[in-house]
Scaffold this active site. Structure first.
Site, mmCIF file in Angstrom:
data_model
loop_
_atom_site.group_PDB
_atom_site.id
_atom_site.type_symbol
_atom_site.label_atom_id
_atom_site.label_comp_id
_atom_site.label_asym_id
_atom_site.label_seq_id
_atom_site.Cartn_x
_atom_site.Cartn_y
_atom_site.Cartn_z
ATOM 1 N N ASP A 75 17.018 8.889 -24.940
ATOM 2 C CA ASP A 75 15.962 9.838 -25.285
ATOM 3 C C ASP A 75 16.671 11.060 -25.859
ATOM 4 O OD1 ASP A 75 14.057 11.861 -25.376
ATOM 5 O OD2 ASP A 75 13.136 11.347 -23.460
ATOM 6 N N VAL A 76 16.556 11.267 -27.161
ATOM 7 C CA VAL A 76 17.365 12.300 -27.814
ATOM 8 C C VAL A 76 16.998 13.708 -27.360
ATOM 9 C CG1 VAL A 76 17.853 10.884 -29.853
ATOM 10 C CG2 VAL A 76 15.843 12.407 -29.850
ATOM 11 N N ASN A 102 18.121 10.359 -37.052
ATOM 12 C CA ASN A 102 16.884 9.804 -37.580
ATOM 13 C C ASN A 102 15.691 9.864 -36.633
ATOM 14 O OD1 ASN A 102 15.207 7.773 -39.263
ATOM 15 N ND2 ASN A 102 15.519 6.673 -37.316
ATOM 16 N N TYR A 171 4.838 18.504 -37.080
ATOM 17 C CA TYR A 171 5.807 17.705 -37.836
ATOM 18 C C TYR A 171 6.411 18.528 -38.972
ATOM 19 C CZ TYR A 171 7.620 13.693 -40.472
ATOM 20 O OH TYR A 171 8.430 12.801 -41.146
ATOM 21 N N LYS A 175 10.358 19.717 -39.559
ATOM 22 C CA LYS A 175 11.119 19.233 -40.709
ATOM 23 C C LYS A 175 11.623 20.389 -41.576
ATOM 24 C CE LYS A 175 11.021 14.896 -39.706
ATOM 25 N NZ LYS A 175 12.256 14.167 -39.348
#
Length: 266
Positions: A75-76, A102, A171, A175
């Site tokens: 789990d990043v 990613n 999101y 980004k």
């Protein structure tokens, strides 16, 4: 661990030093991460596959029989998981030459900003931004200390790193932030031969983008189908970036379905 497994790991370490380069790919159990992992494995890279679901990581590995892969449940957004991922990669393969950063999530789709729950916002930020930072930091530490020194980090941005879709505040914000992360890492990595770039992708055909072909909300408020491209084309672009000598870097690459509504969006 039996003697055969120990011998296999030692052989992989030695082979990595002579021939294969070593990659860590996050979000490797599906979509773009899986496509990139398969592309790298097929080109002779050794790849640590990271993701939250061990079963899908094993499925990715099975797509390249005989490939030098290692599946690590990660789990990043959790610092301990990220530390364990890079420790496992180095233990198995000896070093890290590439991080494809990613792992990400879009979050709840179609939710207006005034209705977006804080928990949903936080989940997207923790995965897309905090997770990318933690993985980049771990890669940076390893690349700085290993011999030969250096390596490459490729962050998966998005078309939304430039231009948002409607109802995509979490999101899009992450980004945009990822672009700043890429620039800062690229600058700070110069003294240590660490090259950092970003790939911004639009409408690659994955489960995440399946709805695009049937209809996506446009800035005008209309619902319209959008073209997609083969995710393998993205994977080949990532491999091109990854296999450049460290003296060369693709700082930003944009790969998108040719006719998607990006240029002139809105």
């Amino acid at each position: 661990m039996n003697a055969m497994e120990t011998e296999k790991q030692e052989t992989e370490k030695q082979g990595a030093g002579r021939q294969s380069k070593i990659a860590v790919v996050t979000g490797a159990g599906s979509g773009i991460g899986r496509a990139v992992a398969v592309e790298l494995l097929g080109a002779g890279w050794s790849v640590a596959l990271a993701g939250r679901r061990p079963g899908t990581l094993e499925e990715t590995a099975a797509l390249v029989p005989g490939g030098a892969s290692l599946a690590v449940r990660t789990d990043v957004s959790q610092p301990d998981d990220v530390a364990a991922l890079f420790a496992a990669a180095v233990e198995r393969f000896g070093r890290v030459d590439l991080l494809f950063n990613n792992a990400g999530t879009f979050g709840p789709g179609g939710v207006p900003v005034e209705e977006l729950p804080y928990d949903a916002w936080r989940h997207v930020v923790d995965t897309n931004l905090n997770g990318a930072f933690l993985c980049a930091q771990a890669a940076y530490r390893q690349m700085k200390e290993q011999d030969p020194q250096g390596g490459r980090i490729i962050n998966n941005g998005s078309i939304s790193a430039h231009t948002p879709r409607p109802h995509s505040v979490a999101y899009t914000a992450t980004k945009h932030a990822l672009t700043g992360l890429t620039k800062s890492l690229s600058l700070d990595g110069r003294p240590y031969n660490i090259a950092v770039g970003q790939i911004d992708i639009g409408n690659a055909a994955t489960d995440m983008t399946a709805r695009m072909q049937t209809g996506a909300l446009q800035a005008s408020g209309e619902i319209a189908p959008e073209p997609v491209m083969d995710v393998a084309d993205v994977a080949r672009t990532v491999r091109h970036m990854a296999e450049l000598p460290l003296e060369a870097n693709v700082q930003f690459a944009t790969v998108l379905a040719t006719a998607m509504p990006y240029v002139g969006r809105g």
